[in-house]
Write a protein that holds these residues in place. Structure first.
Motif, PDB file in Angstrom:
ATOM      1  N   SER A 147       0.847  -1.189   0.000  1.00 40.21           N
ATOM      2  CA  SER A 147       0.000   0.000   0.000  1.00 40.21           C
ATOM      3  C   SER A 147       0.884   1.241   0.000  1.00 40.21           C
ATOM      4  O   SER A 147       1.850   1.310   0.760  1.00 40.21           O
ATOM      5  CB  SER A 147      -0.901   0.017   1.233  1.00 40.21           C
ATOM      6  N   TRP A 148       0.523   2.173  -0.831  1.00 42.45           N
ATOM      7  CA  TRP A 148       1.248   3.438  -0.839  1.00 42.45           C
ATOM      8  C   TRP A 148       0.795   4.336   0.305  1.00 42.45           C
ATOM      9  O   TRP A 148       1.469   5.295   0.645  1.00 42.45           O
ATOM     10  CB  TRP A 148       1.021   4.164  -2.164  1.00 42.45           C
ATOM     11  N   THR A 149      -0.354   4.030   0.905  1.00 33.34           N
ATOM     12  CA  THR A 149      -0.922   4.918   1.917  1.00 33.34           C
ATOM     13  C   THR A 149      -0.720   4.448   3.353  1.00 33.34           C
ATOM     14  O   THR A 149      -0.993   5.194   4.278  1.00 33.34           O
ATOM     15  CB  THR A 149      -2.439   5.095   1.687  1.00 33.34           C
ATOM     16  N   SER A 150      -0.262   3.217   3.552  1.00 33.54           N
ATOM     17  CA  SER A 150      -0.093   2.752   4.935  1.00 33.54           C
ATOM     18  C   SER A 150       1.021   1.725   5.035  1.00 33.54           C
ATOM     19  O   SER A 150       1.393   1.096   4.056  1.00 33.54           O
ATOM     20  CB  SER A 150      -1.399   2.156   5.466  1.00 33.54           C
ATOM     21  N   ARG A 151       1.508   1.581   6.240  1.00 32.13           N
ATOM     22  CA  ARG A 151       2.525   0.582   6.568  1.00 32.13           C
ATOM     23  C   ARG A 151       2.024  -0.213   7.762  1.00 32.13           C
ATOM     24  O   ARG A 151       1.239   0.299   8.561  1.00 32.13           O
ATOM     25  CB  ARG A 151       3.845   1.251   6.922  1.00 32.13           C
ATOM     26  N   PRO A 152       2.465  -1.458   7.892  1.00 31.26           N
ATOM     27  CA  PRO A 152       2.039  -2.251   9.060  1.00 31.26           C
ATOM     28  C   PRO A 152       2.485  -1.586  10.367  1.00 31.26           C
ATOM     29  O   PRO A 152       3.680  -1.381  10.598  1.00 31.26           O
ATOM     30  CB  PRO A 152       2.753  -3.587   8.860  1.00 31.26           C
ATOM     31  N   ALA A 158       5.475  -8.049   2.136  1.00 36.63           N
ATOM     32  CA  ALA A 158       5.340  -9.301   2.879  1.00 36.63           C
ATOM     33  C   ALA A 158       5.354  -8.981   4.368  1.00 36.63           C
ATOM     34  O   ALA A 158       6.220  -8.248   4.845  1.00 36.63           O
ATOM     35  CB  ALA A 158       6.473 -10.261   2.545  1.00 36.63           C
ATOM     36  N   VAL A 159       4.380  -9.518   5.087  1.00 33.05           N
ATOM     37  CA  VAL A 159       4.393  -9.493   6.548  1.00 33.05           C
ATOM     38  C   VAL A 159       4.644 -10.934   6.968  1.00 33.05           C
ATOM     39  O   VAL A 159       3.974 -11.849   6.485  1.00 33.05           O
ATOM     40  CB  VAL A 159       3.066  -8.968   7.140  1.00 33.05           C
ATOM     41  N   TRP A 160       5.630 -11.136   7.840  1.00 33.09           N
ATOM     42  CA  TRP A 160       6.028 -12.498   8.212  1.00 33.09           C
ATOM     43  C   TRP A 160       5.988 -12.644   9.730  1.00 33.09           C
ATOM     44  O   TRP A 160       6.019 -11.664  10.474  1.00 33.09           O
ATOM     45  CB  TRP A 160       7.435 -12.824   7.690  1.00 33.09           C
ATOM     46  N   PHE A 161       5.895 -13.892  10.141  1.00 32.29           N
ATOM     47  CA  PHE A 161       6.013 -14.190  11.568  1.00 32.29           C
ATOM     48  C   PHE A 161       6.641 -15.559  11.757  1.00 32.29           C
ATOM     49  O   PHE A 161       6.640 -16.397  10.858  1.00 32.29           O
ATOM     50  CB  PHE A 161       4.674 -14.098  12.289  1.00 32.29           C
ATOM     51  N   ARG A 162       7.179 -15.739  12.950  1.00 31.78           N
ATOM     52  CA  ARG A 162       7.752 -17.032  13.355  1.00 31.78           C
ATOM     53  C   ARG A 162       7.082 -17.465  14.643  1.00 31.78           C
ATOM     54  O   ARG A 162       6.767 -16.660  15.510  1.00 31.78           O
ATOM     55  CB  ARG A 162       9.255 -16.905  13.584  1.00 31.78           C
ATOM     56  N   LEU A 163       6.904 -18.786  14.750  1.00 37.99           N
ATOM     57  CA  LEU A 163       6.383 -19.391  15.965  1.00 37.99           C
ATOM     58  C   LEU A 163       7.305 -20.555  16.328  1.00 37.99           C
ATOM     59  O   LEU A 163       7.397 -21.529  15.586  1.00 37.99           O
ATOM     60  CB  LEU A 163       4.957 -19.917  15.750  1.00 37.99           C
ATOM     61  N   GLY A 217       7.813  -9.276  11.386  1.00 34.57           N
ATOM     62  CA  GLY A 217       8.274  -8.073  10.712  1.00 34.57           C
ATOM     63  C   GLY A 217       7.645  -7.968   9.337  1.00 34.57           C
ATOM     64  O   GLY A 217       6.720  -8.722   9.001  1.00 34.57           O
ATOM     65  N   TRP A 218       8.139  -7.056   8.548  1.00 30.44           N
ATOM     66  CA  TRP A 218       7.631  -6.884   7.196  1.00 30.44           C
ATOM     67  C   TRP A 218       8.734  -6.309   6.318  1.00 30.44           C
ATOM     68  O   TRP A 218       9.694  -5.735   6.813  1.00 30.44           O
ATOM     69  CB  TRP A 218       6.384  -6.009   7.160  1.00 30.44           C
ATOM     70  N   TYR A 219       8.583  -6.521   5.020  1.00 27.24           N
ATOM     71  CA  TYR A 219       9.536  -5.989   4.063  1.00 27.24           C
ATOM     72  C   TYR A 219       8.826  -5.773   2.737  1.00 27.24           C
ATOM     73  O   TYR A 219       7.813  -6.396   2.449  1.00 27.24           O
ATOM     74  CB  TYR A 219      10.760  -6.909   3.900  1.00 27.24           C
ATOM     75  N   GLU A 220       9.377  -4.858   1.965  1.00 24.94           N
ATOM     76  CA  GLU A 220       8.839  -4.574   0.638  1.00 24.94           C
ATOM     77  C   GLU A 220       9.458  -5.550  -0.360  1.00 24.94           C
ATOM     78  O   GLU A 220      10.615  -5.951  -0.213  1.00 24.94           O
ATOM     79  CB  GLU A 220       9.154  -3.139   0.220  1.00 24.94           C
TER      80      GLU A 220
END
Length: 135
Positions: free
Chosen positions: A86-91, A127-132, A118-121
């Protein structure tokens, strides 16, 4: 060092109807792992796919897509949810979360439940990622 073991990838339309399908597909990918955090993974995937549909450019485009990538390494799950960004928002985690609000808890839950996130462009979007970690 052993690389991440790809369990699978799911490509879905960026529509609200894809949220339960995302849960089902990820559940299928995790079925053989007996990972103790499967329920947490499904909760977080639900929240992130919902966010993608509501807030990303993928959700604003009729042909928009969301990709979920599920991997595992030494008992730790790593999941990416990739959308058009999104150009208008970030996580951003909402600073004041109220349990009776209709929204705003997705990234807060991610922060509270995931071992790391975290997240990256990317060239395709975000991409928003997570670890468990297996407990």
């Amino acid at each position: 060092m052993k690389a991440l073991g790809l369990l699978g990838q799911v490509d879905l339309p960026a529509q609200i109807a894809a949220v339960p399908r995302a849960r089902s597909c990820v559940r299928g990918l995790l079925d053989g792992t007996d990972h103790p955090q499967t329920d947490a993974a499904l909760l977080l995937v639900t929240e992130l796919v919902t966010n993608s549909v509501r807030y990303s450019d993928s959700g604003r485009c009729p042909a928009g897509r969301i990709t979920i990538v599920v991997a595992e390494h030494d008992g730790t799950l790593h999941i990416d949810v990739i959308d058009g960004g999104s150009w208008t928002s970030r996580p951003t985690v909402c600073p004041e979360v109220r349990l009776d609000d209709d929204g705003g808890r997705g990234l807060w839950l991610l922060q509270e439940v995931a071992t790391d996130w975290g997240w990256y462009e990317t060239a395709a979007g975000r991409a928003v990622w997570f670890r468990l970690a297996g407990k």
